[in-house]
Scaffold this motif. Structure first.
Motif, mmCIF file in Angstrom:
data_model
loop_
_atom_site.group_PDB
_atom_site.id
_atom_site.type_symbol
_atom_site.label_atom_id
_atom_site.label_comp_id
_atom_site.label_asym_id
_atom_site.label_seq_id
_atom_site.Cartn_x
_atom_site.Cartn_y
_atom_site.Cartn_z
ATOM 1 N N TYR A 154 0.855 -1.183 0.000
ATOM 2 C CA TYR A 154 0.000 0.000 0.000
ATOM 3 C C TYR A 154 0.889 1.231 0.000
ATOM 4 O O TYR A 154 1.818 1.335 0.806
ATOM 5 C CB TYR A 154 -0.912 0.024 1.223
ATOM 6 C CG TYR A 154 -1.897 -1.112 1.248
ATOM 7 C CD1 TYR A 154 -3.043 -1.077 0.456
ATOM 8 C CD2 TYR A 154 -1.680 -2.217 2.056
ATOM 9 C CE1 TYR A 154 -3.950 -2.122 0.482
ATOM 10 C CE2 TYR A 154 -2.579 -3.272 2.072
ATOM 11 C CZ TYR A 154 -3.715 -3.217 1.286
ATOM 12 O OH TYR A 154 -4.607 -4.250 1.298
ATOM 13 N N HIS B 291 0.844 5.719 -0.683
ATOM 14 C CA HIS B 291 -0.030 6.887 -0.815
ATOM 15 C C HIS B 291 0.632 7.900 -1.745
ATOM 16 O O HIS B 291 1.844 7.880 -1.945
ATOM 17 C CB HIS B 291 -0.385 7.493 0.540
ATOM 18 C CG HIS B 291 0.721 8.280 1.169
ATOM 19 N ND1 HIS B 291 1.941 7.747 1.477
ATOM 20 C CD2 HIS B 291 0.771 9.563 1.537
ATOM 21 C CE1 HIS B 291 2.698 8.667 2.017
ATOM 22 N NE2 HIS B 291 2.019 9.788 2.065
ATOM 23 N N LYS C 108 -9.502 2.144 1.779
ATOM 24 C CA LYS C 108 -8.517 3.223 1.715
ATOM 25 C C LYS C 108 -8.047 3.608 3.116
ATOM 26 O O LYS C 108 -6.842 3.747 3.364
ATOM 27 C CB LYS C 108 -9.140 4.420 1.003
ATOM 28 C CG LYS C 108 -8.185 5.483 0.573
ATOM 29 C CD LYS C 108 -8.931 6.528 -0.260
ATOM 30 C CE LYS C 108 -8.013 7.578 -0.777
ATOM 31 N NZ LYS C 108 -8.706 8.608 -1.565
ATOM 32 N N LEU D 13 -4.249 3.125 4.653
ATOM 33 C CA LEU D 13 -3.466 4.218 5.256
ATOM 34 C C LEU D 13 -3.024 3.852 6.670
ATOM 35 O O LEU D 13 -1.896 4.159 7.079
ATOM 36 C CB LEU D 13 -4.274 5.517 5.249
ATOM 37 C CG LEU D 13 -4.481 6.142 3.878
ATOM 38 C CD1 LEU D 13 -5.544 7.236 3.937
ATOM 39 C CD2 LEU D 13 -3.172 6.685 3.325
ATOM 40 N N ALA E 12 -8.923 10.645 4.377
ATOM 41 C CA ALA E 12 -8.639 9.713 3.287
ATOM 42 C C ALA E 12 -8.895 10.349 1.922
ATOM 43 O O ALA E 12 -8.231 10.009 0.936
ATOM 44 C CB ALA E 12 -9.471 8.444 3.450
ATOM 45 N N VAL F 61 -4.595 6.355 -2.741
ATOM 46 C CA VAL F 61 -3.953 5.158 -2.196
ATOM 47 C C VAL F 61 -3.800 4.162 -3.335
ATOM 48 O O VAL F 61 -4.750 3.878 -4.069
ATOM 49 C CB VAL F 61 -4.770 4.545 -1.040
ATOM 50 C CG1 VAL F 61 -4.219 3.182 -0.651
ATOM 51 C CG2 VAL F 61 -4.765 5.476 0.163
ATOM 52 N N LYS G 165 -2.706 0.342 -4.372
ATOM 53 C CA LYS G 165 -2.593 -1.033 -3.882
ATOM 54 C C LYS G 165 -1.886 -1.844 -4.967
ATOM 55 O O LYS G 165 -2.343 -1.880 -6.107
ATOM 56 C CB LYS G 165 -3.992 -1.597 -3.628
ATOM 57 C CG LYS G 165 -4.029 -3.045 -3.234
ATOM 58 C CD LYS G 165 -5.492 -3.467 -3.042
ATOM 59 C CE LYS G 165 -5.623 -4.906 -2.626
ATOM 60 N NZ LYS G 165 -7.059 -5.253 -2.395
#
Length: 156
Positions: free
Chosen positions: A53, A55, A113, A117, A136, A141, A143
Motif C-alpha cells: 500500500y 499513498h 482506503k 493508510l 482519506a 492510495v 494497492k
C-alpha cells in the motif's frame, strides 16, 4: 535468480526484510517512457501473498501512468553494510532485498482506503492511526498486488 545461494525463500526472513525496509521503489511505464519513484509503504503478507500500500497525490505522472498501464515492478532493500578488504576486489557489500512484479490499482473504496493508510502508518511509525473519510479523501492510495517476488541477501 543467477546467484541461488543468495536467494531468500523463508517466509520469516522475507517478513523481516519487509519490516526493515521503509522505502519501496516502484517502476511503471507511460507514453513518455519508464518512470521510477521511491515511496514509503505499508504491506500485508499472508499465505505467501504480498500486497503493498502506497499513498500519493491524486494527480501527477504516477497516477496518470498507472491509469494507462497497471503493470509495475517494485524493489526494496535494507541491511546495508560495506565490507572492507585489503584490495579493491576484496571489498563487498552486505544487503537484503525484495524485487517483484505486480498489478497496481487506485483504491476507491473509502473503508479499504482508510485501512490501507492505517497499515502504511503502522509500518512506518509502529503506531496505530485511524483515518476519517475527509482525511482519506485528501490522498490517493495505490494497492499493488504482487504477481511474483523474490528475496535476496548477501551476508559475509
Amino acid at each position: 535468480m543467477r546467484r541461488k545461494e543468495r536467494e531468500i525463500t523463508d517466509t520469516h526472513q522475507l517478513q523481516q526484510i519487509l519490516e526493515e525496509c521503509k522505502v519501496c521503489r516502484v517502476a511503471m511505464q507511460d507514453k513518455d517512457g519508464l518512470y521510477l519513484v521511491p515511496l514509503n509503504f505499508g504491506y500485508q503478507y499472508q499465505d505467501g501473498k504480498l500486497t503493498l500500500y502506497l499513498h500519493s497525490s491524486k494527480e501527477g505522472r504516477k497516477i496518470s501512468a498507472l491509469s494507462q498501464n497497471s503493470s509495475v515492478c517494485f524493489e526494496m532493500d535494507c541491511s546495508h553494510k560495506l565490507v572492507e578488504g585489503d584490495v579493491a576486489c576484496a571489498y563487498s557489500y552486505e544487503y537484503q532485498s525484495i524485487v517483484g512484479n505486480g498489478t497496481a490499482h487506485i483504491v476507491d473504496n473509502k473503508e479499504e482506503k482508510k485501512q490501507a493508510l492505517s497499515i502504511l502508518m503502522r509500518h512506518m511509525t509502529e503506531k496505530a492511526f485511524e483515518f476519517t473519510d475527509s482525511m482519506a479523501d485528501l490522498v490517493a492510495v495505490i494497492k499493488i498486488e504482487a504477481d511474483s517476488f523474490s528475496g535476496k541477501g548477501h551476508h559475509l
